[in-house]
Design a protein around this motif. Structure first.
Motif, short mmCIF file in Angstrom:
data_model
loop_
_atom_site.label_atom_id
_atom_site.label_comp_id
_atom_site.label_asym_id
_atom_site.label_seq_id
_atom_site.Cartn_x
_atom_site.Cartn_y
_atom_site.Cartn_z
N HIS A 1 3.98 8.59 -4.18
CA HIS A 1 4.15 7.88 -5.46
C HIS A 1 4.52 6.42 -5.23
O HIS A 1 4.07 5.53 -5.94
CB HIS A 1 5.25 8.55 -6.30
N ALA B 1 -4.82 7.63 -9.33
CA ALA B 1 -4.31 8.73 -8.54
C ALA B 1 -4.30 9.99 -9.39
O ALA B 1 -4.21 9.92 -10.62
CB ALA B 1 -2.88 8.43 -8.05
N SER C 1 -0.52 -0.46 -7.32
CA SER C 1 -0.71 -0.79 -8.74
C SER C 1 -0.02 -2.09 -9.13
O SER C 1 0.00 -2.45 -10.31
CB SER C 1 -0.18 0.35 -9.61
N PHE D 1 -2.59 7.50 -13.60
CA PHE D 1 -2.17 8.71 -12.89
C PHE D 1 -2.52 9.95 -13.71
O PHE D 1 -2.12 10.07 -14.87
CB PHE D 1 -0.65 8.68 -12.62
N PHE E 1 1.48 4.48 -4.32
CA PHE E 1 0.64 4.31 -5.52
C PHE E 1 1.17 3.18 -6.40
O PHE E 1 0.42 2.33 -6.88
CB PHE E 1 0.56 5.63 -6.30
N GLY F 1 -2.58 0.75 -12.99
CA GLY F 1 -2.62 2.01 -12.25
C GLY F 1 -2.72 3.16 -13.25
O GLY F 1 -2.12 3.10 -14.33
N PHE G 1 -5.77 8.32 0.56
CA PHE G 1 -5.88 7.02 -0.11
C PHE G 1 -7.25 6.44 0.22
O PHE G 1 -7.45 5.86 1.30
CB PHE G 1 -4.75 6.08 0.35
N ILE H 1 -7.08 8.09 -5.29
CA ILE H 1 -6.00 8.73 -4.53
C ILE H 1 -5.80 10.18 -4.96
O ILE H 1 -4.96 10.49 -5.81
CB ILE H 1 -4.68 7.94 -4.71
#
Lengths: 290, 290
Positions: free
Chosen positions: B31, B133, B38, B100, B34, B98, B210, B16
């Protein structure tokens, strides 16, 4: 552009970047070894002269490889992207036991071959065991990350090198050629330190790295191969440097290797020449990789 | 840096890239999505603030993702290469559902994370189904070939862009961010035409692509994603241009895509928004790829 997936029953073919200016008239160690790895008297070699703008380049290499005993040699007269759709050229690559990329301009190669069936076929044939050699621009294009240009200088600096995507036979290394002759250490250090994953190979003229299916290469020729390993970098000023600013790079490891030296690209370790070692693993022998 | 090999029984996690400047206070569509991908209320999110030099960045994102309902959020305070050897950080990534990557400077990310166990772990976790992401610099670093810098200009020119190796979650695309806001079409066109294999993604602020495990991405956010496909190039002056010279590029294909549009990176085809389509494929659903 990811290296084609290997068939588990086949060893990958040799990848042979040459630093340009190799001996074509005397001993011809490099070309001779390439012909042997391609099958010797049974070799069917396809030359890709696309990097060069000279019309004679393809024919010149035809003669060289025929004189060295290859059974079949031909070249693909590809000078624009539309030529890459020619099914006859794909058939020739399907039959080839060795593929040779000439010198010239590596951006000509990447912009004409990139994303075409020809580039895909070269990757797949190499994954299936076919040796692929390239000299000068033909050496640069072989890896996933390619040095497209840069300054002559021995020290690294932000902006000293420009990168472009290559043909992607391997993503372990980034290759520079005419290395000592054109004073290119600075640009190779710069390239390697952009992302320390990459191992930099600086290859002199009349010198080649014969990269075997086991990820070990041997140096052949009259010059040296300089290996830059940035994986142990403890400090780098790259990300905060302004354009052209000299770089601080602490913890670089460099090996300068003459003929007969070997380097293990997986273990990142250099070995001196060993008189008792066989020259290199034969391409059709199954090799266990780590 | 090759994308880690996929386990055939698992779908790859979403990738992402976000163009920077995403809404962090109102709807927070990007967010929020995401966090959902996750695991929503079960999400265990690890933030990597290394691109940023601000000490507050990690904590700021901790708060954002906690407010959106993630069960666990923590950040890895990695500011130099030696930090990447910390086994606790690798354990945290092993548990993460997830990951980031914040904004900042993408060369800081590549020079600090490149070739370390952290970079390898991020690739492997994504291959095993974990969503990754990244915003701004964190978006640029995601692909194999990364835009490290360049000019603001809408037309392509030799030397307009500088590339470096990224973290290699995918090698299908090259990503630019703050795209419309900083007038970056010229550098994306330049990057894509270096090797027409690459698909260029120019992502605006508060906008994300995405990218699902099937290689199809959907646009989310208030701006657009511009897709540059150079595979149909019929003529390019790239290889013969001198530094800074304007380029001739014939046969480029461009799609400018707003929210809800989809693009198939395998078939290189754009689709308008479809009210009846599900938002995106769930990450744990097994997907058949071409």
């Amino acid at each position: 552009m990811c290296p084609a997936r290997l068939n588990q029953d086949l060893a990958r073919g040799f990848i042979i970047p040459i630093g340009g200016g190799e001996d074509r008239v005397k001993e011809q160690h490099i070309h001779r070894r390439f012909v042997e790895l391609s099958g010797g008297g049974d070799a069917d070699i396809v030359v890709i002269p696309t990097a060069s703008e000279l019309e004679t380049t393809g024919r010149d290499y035809n003669r060289i490889f025929r004189d060295l005993g290859a059974a079949e040699v031909d070249f693909l007269p590809i000078s624009r992207r539309a030529d890459c759709d020619n099914p006859r050229y794909l058939d020739m690559l399907d039959r080839a036991t060795g593929i040779f990329l000439t010198g010239g301009n590596q951006l000509r190669l990447s912009t004409i071959l990139g994303g075409t069936g020809i580039a895909q076929k070269i990757r797949r044939r190499n994954a299936a065991g076919v040796a692929v050699a390239g000299t000068s621009a033909g050496a640069s294009i072989m890896s996933e990350h390619m040095i497209a240009g840069g300054d002559s200088n021995s020290s690294p600096a932000e902006g000293r090198v420009s990168l472009a995507p290559g043909i992607g036979l391997t993503n372990a290394v980034i290759i520079d050629q005419h290395f000592t002759e054109r004073n290119r250490l600075g640009r190779l250090l710069t390239a390697s330190s952009y992302n320390p994953f990459l191992i930099g190979l600086g290859i002199d003229e009349d010198t080649a790295a014969f990269i075997g299916p086991d990820g070990v290469f041997e140096v052949v020729g009259s010059g040296t191969v300089t290996v830059v390993d940035a994986s142990g970098l403890t400090h780098s000023s790259m990300w905060e440097a302004s354009r052209g600013e000299a770089l601080t790079l602490l913890g670089l490891k460099i090996d300068v290797m003459g003929e007969g030296c070997r380097y293990d690209l997986v273990g990142r370790h250099a070995y001196p020449p060993d008189e008792h070692a066989a020259f290199c693993t034969l391409p059709n022998e199954k090799v266990t990789t780590n």
